[in-house]
Design a protein around this motif. Structure first.
Motif, PDB file in Angstrom:
ATOM      1  N   ARG A  55       0.777  -1.285   0.006  1.00 47.72           N
ATOM      2  CA  ARG A  55       0.025   0.199  -0.177  1.00 47.72           C
ATOM      3  C   ARG A  55       0.975   1.388  -0.091  1.00 47.72           C
ATOM      4  N   VAL A  56       1.857   1.389   0.571  1.00 46.92           N
ATOM      5  CA  VAL A  56       2.709   2.314   0.636  1.00 46.92           C
ATOM      6  C   VAL A  56       3.518   2.634  -0.848  1.00 46.92           C
ATOM      7  N   ALA A  57       3.668   1.608  -1.444  1.00 44.94           N
ATOM      8  CA  ALA A  57       4.310   1.719  -2.915  1.00 44.94           C
ATOM      9  C   ALA A  57       3.217   2.267  -3.685  1.00 44.94           C
ATOM     10  N   ALA A  58       1.888   1.914  -3.674  1.00 44.72           N
ATOM     11  CA  ALA A  58       0.780   2.095  -4.407  1.00 44.72           C
ATOM     12  C   ALA A  58       0.441   3.528  -4.133  1.00 44.72           C
ATOM     13  N   ASN A  59       0.477   4.012  -2.828  1.00 41.36           N
ATOM     14  CA  ASN A  59       0.154   5.387  -2.549  1.00 41.36           C
ATOM     15  C   ASN A  59       1.183   6.187  -3.208  1.00 41.36           C
ATOM     16  N   SER A  60       2.301   5.972  -2.999  1.00 43.13           N
ATOM     17  CA  SER A  60       3.518   6.798  -3.587  1.00 43.13           C
ATOM     18  C   SER A  60       3.469   6.944  -5.070  1.00 43.13           C
ATOM     19  N   GLY A  61       2.970   5.686  -5.742  1.00 43.83           N
ATOM     20  CA  GLY A  61       2.732   5.808  -7.298  1.00 43.83           C
ATOM     21  C   GLY A  61       1.655   6.663  -7.669  1.00 43.83           C
ATOM     22  N   PHE A  62       0.580   6.764  -6.771  1.00 45.79           N
ATOM     23  CA  PHE A  62      -0.621   7.505  -6.971  1.00 45.79           C
ATOM     24  C   PHE A  62      -0.311   8.868  -7.000  1.00 45.79           C
ATOM     25  N   ASP A  63       0.734   9.350  -6.161  1.00 45.14           N
ATOM     26  CA  ASP A  63       1.354  10.765  -6.235  1.00 45.14           C
ATOM     27  C   ASP A  63       1.907  11.041  -7.543  1.00 45.14           C
ATOM     28  N   VAL A  64       2.727  10.016  -7.961  1.00 44.18           N
ATOM     29  CA  VAL A  64       3.452  10.288  -9.286  1.00 44.18           C
ATOM     30  C   VAL A  64       2.301  10.431 -10.476  1.00 44.18           C
ATOM     31  N   LEU A  65       1.586   9.562 -10.323  1.00 40.82           N
ATOM     32  CA  LEU A  65       0.316   9.299 -11.339  1.00 40.82           C
ATOM     33  C   LEU A  65      -0.294  10.719 -11.586  1.00 40.82           C
ATOM     34  N   CYS A  66      -0.835  11.258 -10.357  1.00 43.70           N
ATOM     35  CA  CYS A  66      -1.450  12.455 -10.462  1.00 43.70           C
ATOM     36  C   CYS A  66      -0.879  13.736 -10.847  1.00 43.70           C
ATOM     37  N   HIS A  67       0.714  13.880 -10.392  1.00 43.96           N
ATOM     38  CA  HIS A  67       1.514  14.625 -10.904  1.00 43.96           C
ATOM     39  C   HIS A  67       1.526  14.676 -12.372  1.00 43.96           C
ATOM     40  N   ALA A  68       1.647  13.447 -13.012  1.00 48.90           N
ATOM     41  CA  ALA A  68       1.893  13.429 -14.448  1.00 48.90           C
ATOM     42  C   ALA A  68       0.604  13.784 -15.180  1.00 48.90           C
ATOM     43  N   LEU A  69      -0.467  13.476 -14.811  1.00 46.35           N
ATOM     44  CA  LEU A  69      -1.868  13.807 -15.326  1.00 46.35           C
ATOM     45  C   LEU A  69      -1.805  15.392 -15.165  1.00 46.35           C
ATOM     46  N   GLU A  70      -1.847  15.864 -13.909  1.00 46.39           N
ATOM     47  CA  GLU A  70      -1.804  17.201 -13.523  1.00 46.39           C
ATOM     48  C   GLU A  70      -0.850  18.150 -14.698  1.00 46.39           C
ATOM     49  N   SER A  71       0.263  17.802 -14.712  1.00 47.99           N
ATOM     50  CA  SER A  71       1.216  18.343 -15.427  1.00 47.99           C
ATOM     51  C   SER A  71       0.722  18.374 -17.032  1.00 47.99           C
ATOM     52  N   TYR A  72       0.244  17.305 -17.526  1.00 50.57           N
ATOM     53  CA  TYR A  72       0.033  17.383 -18.974  1.00 50.57           C
ATOM     54  C   TYR A  72      -1.516  17.826 -19.212  1.00 50.57           C
ATOM     55  N   THR A  73      -2.258  18.038 -18.239  1.00 49.29           N
ATOM     56  CA  THR A  73      -3.680  18.676 -18.594  1.00 49.29           C
ATOM     57  C   THR A  73      -3.486  20.016 -17.734  1.00 49.29           C
TER      58      THR A  73
END
Length: 221
Positions: A55-73
């Motif tokens: 869960r720690v790995a997944a939640n860290s990944g969610f932060d990266v995912l959302c930063h990427a989506l936010e940066s692109y949009t």
């Protein structure tokens, strides 16, 4: 902390100094920015995730995912938007939720979880301003966009994210984190000071819009 967080600012969760009565105390996030805070080195080691609780790995990944989506949009050459701005009061106002696989002795909503839980609602909201980028993001995440309309970009990316989160067993919205509709005014109030990030949203928003986004995020599935 993820590798992309090699930045010149930090967020601190503080107890309200104005409230001396424990029954009426609350917490809030305060941003502090200065070039001296920027680390000289950021270490990105994907192998580190192999030794982290899932869960720690997944939640860290969610932060990266959302930063990427936010940066692109978001606005050109920008980064965080509503998703991160809304995450701070979600984490800061936590009541009883204790994240799975986190070794803590107090309630906590991990940052990545507080970010991703509103992502379907937020990207559905912002899609009208740049539908092509939202559709491309959905495609990258596995959606078939070959016969879709640009007007459906928001719902397609939102549904793609929901499917992704469901497969990764993410809690079913803010209600699963201990929040209810009575908490929404406080969540909105906690988002308003986060203009540093929310002003980068491709679509302007009001307090009423934030209220609707938090309401839509009470349930994910």
């Amino acid at each position: 902390m993820t590798g992309r967080d090699r930045v010149a600012h930090l967020m601190r969760q503080l107890a309200s100094a104005a409230c001396r009565c424990p029954a009426h105390s609350h917490t809030f996030h305060q941003g502090i920015a200065n070039r001296a805070l920027r680390p000289v080195l950021g270490i990105v080691d994907p192998l580190h995730t192999l030794h982290m609780p899932s869960r720690v790995a997944a939640n860290s990944g969610f932060d990266v995912l959302c930063h990427a989506l936010e940066s692109y949009t978001a606005l050109p050459y920008s980064d965080s938007v509503c998703v991160h701005g809304m995450s701070y009061p979600i984490a800061g106002n936590v009541k009883t939720y204790r994240a799975k696989e986190y070794s803590v002795d107090h309630p906590v909503v991990p940052h990545g979880l507080s970010v991703v839980v509103t992502s379907p609602a937020v990207f559905s909201f912002t899609a009208s301003m740049c539908p092509d980028r939202h559709l491309e993001a959905a495609q990258i995440l596995g959606a078939d966009i070959s016969n879709v309309k640009r007007a459906d970009a928001g719902s397609i990316l939102a549904d793609t994210l929901r499917s992704f989160l469901f497969d990764l067993q993410v809690d079913d919205g803010l209600s699963a984190l201990g929040y209810n509709k009575d908490d929404i005014p406080a969540l909105v109030k906690g988002t308003l000071p986060q203009e540093r990030v929310t002003k980068l949203s491709p679509r302007p928003h009001t307090e009423e819009d934030l209220t609707e986004l938090f309401t839509a995020s009470m349930k994910l599935y």
